[in-house]
Write a protein that holds these residues in place. Sequence first.
Motif, PDB file in Angstrom:
ATOM      1  N   GLY A   1       0.702  -1.013   0.037  1.00  0.00           N
ATOM      2  CA  GLY A   1       0.197  -0.067  -0.026  1.00  0.00           C
ATOM      3  C   GLY A   1       1.069   0.800   0.698  1.00  0.00           C
ATOM      4  N   TRP A   2       2.189   0.834  -0.027  1.00  0.00           N
ATOM      5  CA  TRP A   2       2.941   2.027   0.413  1.00  0.00           C
ATOM      6  C   TRP A   2       3.602   2.598  -1.550  1.00  0.00           C
ATOM      7  CZ3 TRP A   2       4.409   5.814   3.858  1.00  0.00           C
ATOM      8  CH2 TRP A   2       4.568   5.584   5.158  1.00  0.00           C
ATOM      9  N   THR A   3       3.211   4.050  -1.774  1.00  0.00           N
ATOM     10  CA  THR A   3       4.315   4.956  -3.051  1.00  0.00           C
ATOM     11  C   THR A   3       5.386   5.447  -2.361  1.00  0.00           C
ATOM     12  OG1 THR A   3       1.611   4.813  -3.380  1.00  0.00           O
ATOM     13  CG2 THR A   3       3.939   6.209  -4.516  1.00  0.00           C
ATOM     14  N   VAL A   4       6.218   4.349  -3.121  1.00  0.00           N
ATOM     15  CA  VAL A   4       7.525   5.210  -3.571  1.00  0.00           C
ATOM     16  C   VAL A   4       8.480   5.867  -3.999  1.00  0.00           C
ATOM     17  CG1 VAL A   4       8.116   2.799  -1.546  1.00  0.00           C
ATOM     18  CG2 VAL A   4       8.287   3.256  -3.462  1.00  0.00           C
ATOM     19  N   ALA A   5      10.000   6.474  -3.834  1.00  0.00           N
ATOM     20  CA  ALA A   5      10.310   6.704  -4.812  1.00  0.00           C
ATOM     21  C   ALA A   5      11.608   5.710  -4.735  1.00  0.00           C
ATOM     22  CB  ALA A   5      10.533   8.340  -4.850  1.00  0.00           C
ATOM     23  N   LEU A   6      12.273   5.878  -5.908  1.00  0.00           N
ATOM     24  CA  LEU A   6      13.341   4.847  -6.033  1.00  0.00           C
ATOM     25  C   LEU A   6      14.553   5.752  -5.889  1.00  0.00           C
ATOM     26  CD1 LEU A   6      12.912   1.842  -9.190  1.00  0.00           C
ATOM     27  CD2 LEU A   6      12.261   1.854  -6.573  1.00  0.00           C
ATOM     28  N   THR A   7      15.634   5.765  -5.430  1.00  0.00           N
ATOM     29  CA  THR A   7      16.503   6.414  -5.102  1.00  0.00           C
ATOM     30  C   THR A   7      17.976   5.616  -5.963  1.00  0.00           C
ATOM     31  OG1 THR A   7      16.995   5.642  -2.991  1.00  0.00           O
ATOM     32  CG2 THR A   7      15.834   7.270  -3.267  1.00  0.00           C
ATOM     33  N   HIS A   8      18.056   4.399  -5.581  1.00  0.00           N
ATOM     34  CA  HIS A   8      19.623   3.900  -5.603  1.00  0.00           C
ATOM     35  C   HIS A   8      19.351   2.441  -6.023  1.00  0.00           C
ATOM     36  CE1 HIS A   8      20.829   7.512  -3.652  1.00  0.00           C
ATOM     37  NE2 HIS A   8      21.573   7.500  -4.269  1.00  0.00           N
ATOM     38  N   LEU A   9      20.069   2.433  -7.145  1.00  0.00           N
ATOM     39  CA  LEU A   9      20.279   0.469  -6.979  1.00  0.00           C
ATOM     40  C   LEU A   9      21.449  -0.611  -6.392  1.00  0.00           C
ATOM     41  CD1 LEU A   9      19.730  -1.625  -9.348  1.00  0.00           C
ATOM     42  CD2 LEU A   9      21.715  -1.741 -10.416  1.00  0.00           C
ATOM     43  N   ILE A  10      20.674  -0.664  -5.303  1.00  0.00           N
ATOM     44  CA  ILE A  10      20.775  -1.810  -4.389  1.00  0.00           C
ATOM     45  C   ILE A  10      22.113  -2.554  -5.074  1.00  0.00           C
ATOM     46  CG2 ILE A  10      21.729  -3.081  -2.327  1.00  0.00           C
ATOM     47  CD1 ILE A  10      19.347  -1.157  -1.025  1.00  0.00           C
ATOM     48  N   GLY A  11      21.707  -3.199  -5.552  1.00  0.00           N
ATOM     49  CA  GLY A  11      22.627  -4.593  -5.958  1.00  0.00           C
ATOM     50  C   GLY A  11      22.306  -5.555  -7.170  1.00  0.00           C
ATOM     51  N   VAL A  12      22.151  -6.613  -8.295  1.00  0.00           N
ATOM     52  CA  VAL A  12      22.038  -7.300  -8.820  1.00  0.00           C
ATOM     53  C   VAL A  12      22.123  -9.103  -8.066  1.00  0.00           C
ATOM     54  CG1 VAL A  12      21.445  -8.700 -11.008  1.00  0.00           C
ATOM     55  CG2 VAL A  12      21.280  -6.357 -10.961  1.00  0.00           C
TER      56      VAL A  12
ATOM     57  N   ASP B   1      -1.507   4.205   1.246  1.00  0.00           N
ATOM     58  CA  ASP B   1      -3.021   3.702   0.806  1.00  0.00           C
ATOM     59  C   ASP B   1      -3.965   2.587   1.940  1.00  0.00           C
ATOM     60  OD1 ASP B   1      -5.657   3.084   1.089  1.00  0.00           O
ATOM     61  OD2 ASP B   1      -5.235   3.291  -1.728  1.00  0.00           O
ATOM     62  N   SER B   2      -3.748   2.936   3.455  1.00  0.00           N
ATOM     63  CA  SER B   2      -4.045   2.275   3.891  1.00  0.00           C
ATOM     64  C   SER B   2      -5.184   1.116   3.486  1.00  0.00           C
ATOM     65  CB  SER B   2      -4.605   2.485   5.848  1.00  0.00           C
ATOM     66  OG  SER B   2      -5.086   3.623   6.058  1.00  0.00           O
ATOM     67  N   GLN B   3      -6.212   1.400   2.802  1.00  0.00           N
ATOM     68  CA  GLN B   3      -7.288   0.465   2.701  1.00  0.00           C
ATOM     69  C   GLN B   3      -7.097  -0.075   1.283  1.00  0.00           C
ATOM     70  OE1 GLN B   3     -10.104   0.836   4.078  1.00  0.00           O
ATOM     71  NE2 GLN B   3      -8.519   2.312   5.936  1.00  0.00           N
ATOM     72  N   GLN B   4      -5.499   0.363   0.857  1.00  0.00           N
ATOM     73  CA  GLN B   4      -6.048  -0.626  -0.794  1.00  0.00           C
ATOM     74  C   GLN B   4      -5.495  -2.227   0.071  1.00  0.00           C
ATOM     75  OE1 GLN B   4      -2.359   0.570  -2.764  1.00  0.00           O
ATOM     76  NE2 GLN B   4      -1.713  -1.715  -2.974  1.00  0.00           N
ATOM     77  N   ALA B   5      -5.680  -3.155  -0.647  1.00  0.00           N
ATOM     78  CA  ALA B   5      -6.113  -4.272  -0.423  1.00  0.00           C
ATOM     79  C   ALA B   5      -4.656  -5.122  -1.385  1.00  0.00           C
ATOM     80  CB  ALA B   5      -7.313  -5.440  -1.780  1.00  0.00           C
TER      81      ALA B   5
END
Length: 162
Positions: free
Chosen positions: A66-77, A102-106
Amino acid sequence: MTTPDNPSDVWRPHVTVACVVADRDRYLMVEEEVNGCVAYNQPAGHLDDCESLQQAAVRETREETGWTVALTHLIGVHQWRSKEHGDVIVRFTFAAKPLSHDSQQALDVGVRRALWLTRQEIAALGGRLRSPMVLLSIDEWLAGQRLPLSVVNCLMPEGTAP
């Protein structure tokens, strides 16, 4: 023997994405049911066709937590053979910052809940971690391993099949 003449015979690993989402000393985790057992993982999942790795990481995080995030970096593969199904996983792990919830998101099927845990609490889960990549990714992030997002490129036009 695999040949280029028969592409269905070519071995392919599972391509997955994951996000290490940190809020001070806590990390966003997913408690999920896997084959009848409870397991813990970062928000993670498979790359969909016609999707960039970055899009997949943001989508999977939203669907599982339910969290919207913004990517900041690639940590690794990371490459790993799953004990769950025996197939090889190639996992692209990103660092992300939380933006909104969004606490209501399934949540995705199989996901019981999203929770925030410290590294110590995550390490204490031991064998209940979905894979060794969970703690490895957090430790790499804590050690300062951060690659610019520009090292991951998607060369197919959005919305088109490869």
